[in-house]
Design an enzyme around this catalytic site. Structure first.
Site, short mmCIF file in Angstrom:
data_model
loop_
_atom_site.label_atom_id
_atom_site.label_comp_id
_atom_site.label_asym_id
_atom_site.label_seq_id
_atom_site.Cartn_x
_atom_site.Cartn_y
_atom_site.Cartn_z
N HIS A 187 0.84 -1.14 -0.12
CA HIS A 187 0.00 -0.14 0.08
C HIS A 187 0.86 1.24 0.08
O HIS A 187 1.62 1.58 0.97
CB HIS A 187 -0.82 -0.04 1.16
CG HIS A 187 -1.91 1.08 1.35
ND1 HIS A 187 -1.81 2.07 2.22
CD2 HIS A 187 -2.94 1.51 0.51
CE1 HIS A 187 -2.78 2.83 2.32
NE2 HIS A 187 -3.54 2.51 1.17
N GLU B 25 1.21 -0.57 -4.92
CA GLU B 25 0.06 0.16 -5.42
C GLU B 25 0.55 1.58 -5.48
O GLU B 25 1.14 1.96 -4.70
CB GLU B 25 -0.80 0.07 -4.30
CG GLU B 25 -2.47 0.55 -4.34
CD GLU B 25 -2.63 1.77 -3.61
OE1 GLU B 25 -3.60 2.35 -3.33
OE2 GLU B 25 -1.57 2.13 -2.78
N ASP C 266 -1.57 5.69 -5.84
CA ASP C 266 -2.66 6.56 -6.20
C ASP C 266 -2.42 7.56 -7.33
O ASP C 266 -1.20 8.20 -6.95
CB ASP C 266 -3.00 7.15 -4.93
CG ASP C 266 -3.20 6.26 -3.65
OD1 ASP C 266 -4.40 5.62 -3.76
OD2 ASP C 266 -2.50 6.16 -2.66
N HIS D 24 -1.40 10.16 -2.88
CA HIS D 24 -2.62 9.73 -2.44
C HIS D 24 -3.48 11.15 -1.95
O HIS D 24 -4.71 11.18 -2.52
CB HIS D 24 -2.38 9.01 -1.13
CG HIS D 24 -3.74 8.87 -0.33
ND1 HIS D 24 -4.41 9.75 0.62
CD2 HIS D 24 -4.40 7.65 -0.22
CE1 HIS D 24 -5.47 9.33 1.07
NE2 HIS D 24 -5.66 7.99 0.64
N GLU E 19 -4.57 3.51 -8.97
CA GLU E 19 -5.95 3.67 -8.72
C GLU E 19 -6.19 5.05 -9.33
O GLU E 19 -5.42 6.19 -9.26
CB GLU E 19 -5.91 4.09 -7.06
CG GLU E 19 -7.41 4.50 -6.65
CD GLU E 19 -7.57 4.73 -5.46
OE1 GLU E 19 -8.58 5.36 -4.93
OE2 GLU E 19 -6.90 4.35 -4.38
#
Length: 386
Positions: A70, A97, A99, A112, A199
């Site tokens: 993450h 991952e 963002d 993020h 994402e």
């Protein structure tokens, strides 16, 4: 019995016993040799059992709950930095991952937050003090230095910081933003296959800003173009696309074969779960949607059937976010993160978003070791049973 009968196929009892004894000895010897062969070729043996290669994503070696780093190994390095991603890979992450955010000059970066005040040293740069803006984001008014108002060159003059005070502060000021290209580069330059999991973060906000500035592309267009350039185009590519926005997922579903994951913090209705099953590969859900924790008592309050229900519809379930610190753990776990992992492993989670890659990898290695030991014990018992 006559001698003639013996000569046409019947053996004397003494010969029968001798033959039977020799046969039994040879059988046991063969079993022992075969067992030793298996012990010395354990890697080949393990390729026959369920924790082998992943059949869904090309090149991934883990067939079992996925270790999803993450924001990288963000419990040990400032999030969304090359250092964080590299450490996650070194610690054994299956997937890293990101963002996705968009700069003023239309470059993709990993961030993020829409605002960058808490994750960087921007407030120490007087040349950017006039960049403070107030925007409405999902009906919330936010005042900050917004990533979308900085060029990539300007962002690269900043340094990332660890904004969580209970985490290691020694790397503050050491690392720059990771661009999307940097992020993919870490995965693709790894000595083994490492998946990526970008994402579309706050796509409504970014797409509104793009329209205001006369840009005809959407956030989704830009992301898919970048992924296409890096070779992520097929359903079995080691790449998952995630979003909290179902509109964003629906838009991308018309343009790519890549697998989609719908992120959810709130309980899903039956119609939403059915919608997910027709649109997505899986759902990414808050831990509390599977194991409910009373927010006042901080005690486990119940277990839902979400995982089983999702699996019955062909959906994978990835769970967020696993953190080692006691303030994120129910009292039932005794501040032991491994106890929490065990609960979700038993619940059937297909993937774990974690800030602490090494901890999750170590837990799953222990689970595999227990399974392997049990498998070998059962196999040994079978060989020695006769």
């Amino acid at each position: 019995m006559t001698k003639k009968e013996d000569s046409v196929g019947y053996l004397p009892l003494s010969q029968k016993r001798s033959t039977s004894s020799n046969s039994h000895f040879l059988k046991r010897a063969f079993q022992a040799l075969f067992f030793l062969f298996l012990l010395f070729n354990i890697a080949n043996l393990l390729s026959l059992v369920p924790f082998g290669k992943n059949e869904e994503f090309r090149g991934l070696n883990n067939n079992g709950p996925l270790v999803i780093a993450h924001r990288g190994s963000s419990g040990m390095r400032p999030e969304h930095t090359i250092a964080s991603y590299e450490l996650a890979v070194k610690q054994g992450a299956d997937i890293i991952e990101c963002d996705v955010g968009i700069t003023k000059d239309l470059k993709l970066v990993c961030s993020h937050d829409l605002g960058i005040n808490r994750t960087t040293d921007v407030h120490q740069h007087p040349e950017f003090h006039d960049r403070i803006q107030t925007y409405e984001v999902e009906n919330i008014t936010i005042t900050d230095y917004f990533l979308v108002d900085f060029t990539l060159e300007e962002l690269m003059t900043l340094r990332k910081v660890e904004y969580r005070p209970y985490r290691n502060q020694e790397f503050n000021g050491h690392f720059k933003f990771a661009t999307f290209d940097d992020y993919v580069g870490v995965a693709q330059n790894s000595p083994r296959t490492v998946g990526i999991y970008p994402e579309t973060k706050n796509p409504d906000f970014y797409n509104a800003k793009l329209r205001e500035r006369g840009v005809k592309l959407t956030m989704e267009d830009m992301l898919l173009a970048a992924l296409n350039d890096f070779g992520y185009t097929e359903a079995d590519s080691p790449c998952l696309l995630q979003s909290f926005s179902v509109d964003s997922l629906q838009y991308m579903s018309k343009l790519t074969k890549l697998r989609l994951v719908w992120l959810r913090r709130e309980t899903m209705t039956e119609s939403e779960i059915l919608q997910a099953s027709s649109l997505c590969y899986g759902i990414g859900v808050n831990k509390n949607l599977i194991i409910q924790v009373d927010p006042i008592r901080n005690k486990i309050d119940g277990f839902t059937s979400l995982v089983d229900h999702a699996h019955s519809l062909g959906l994978k379930v990835h769970v967020f976010t696993f953190r080692n610190e006691g303030l994120f753990l129910a009292w039932d776990y005794g501040t032991d993160p491994y106890m929490e992992m065990e609960q979700f492993y038993r619940a059937g989670a297909d993937g774990f978003f974690t800030d602490f890659t090494a901890s999750l990898v170590n837990y799953l290695k222990n689970v595999d070791a227990q399974y392997q030991s049990s498998y070998m014990q059962r196999f040994s018992s079978y060989l020695c049973s006769e």
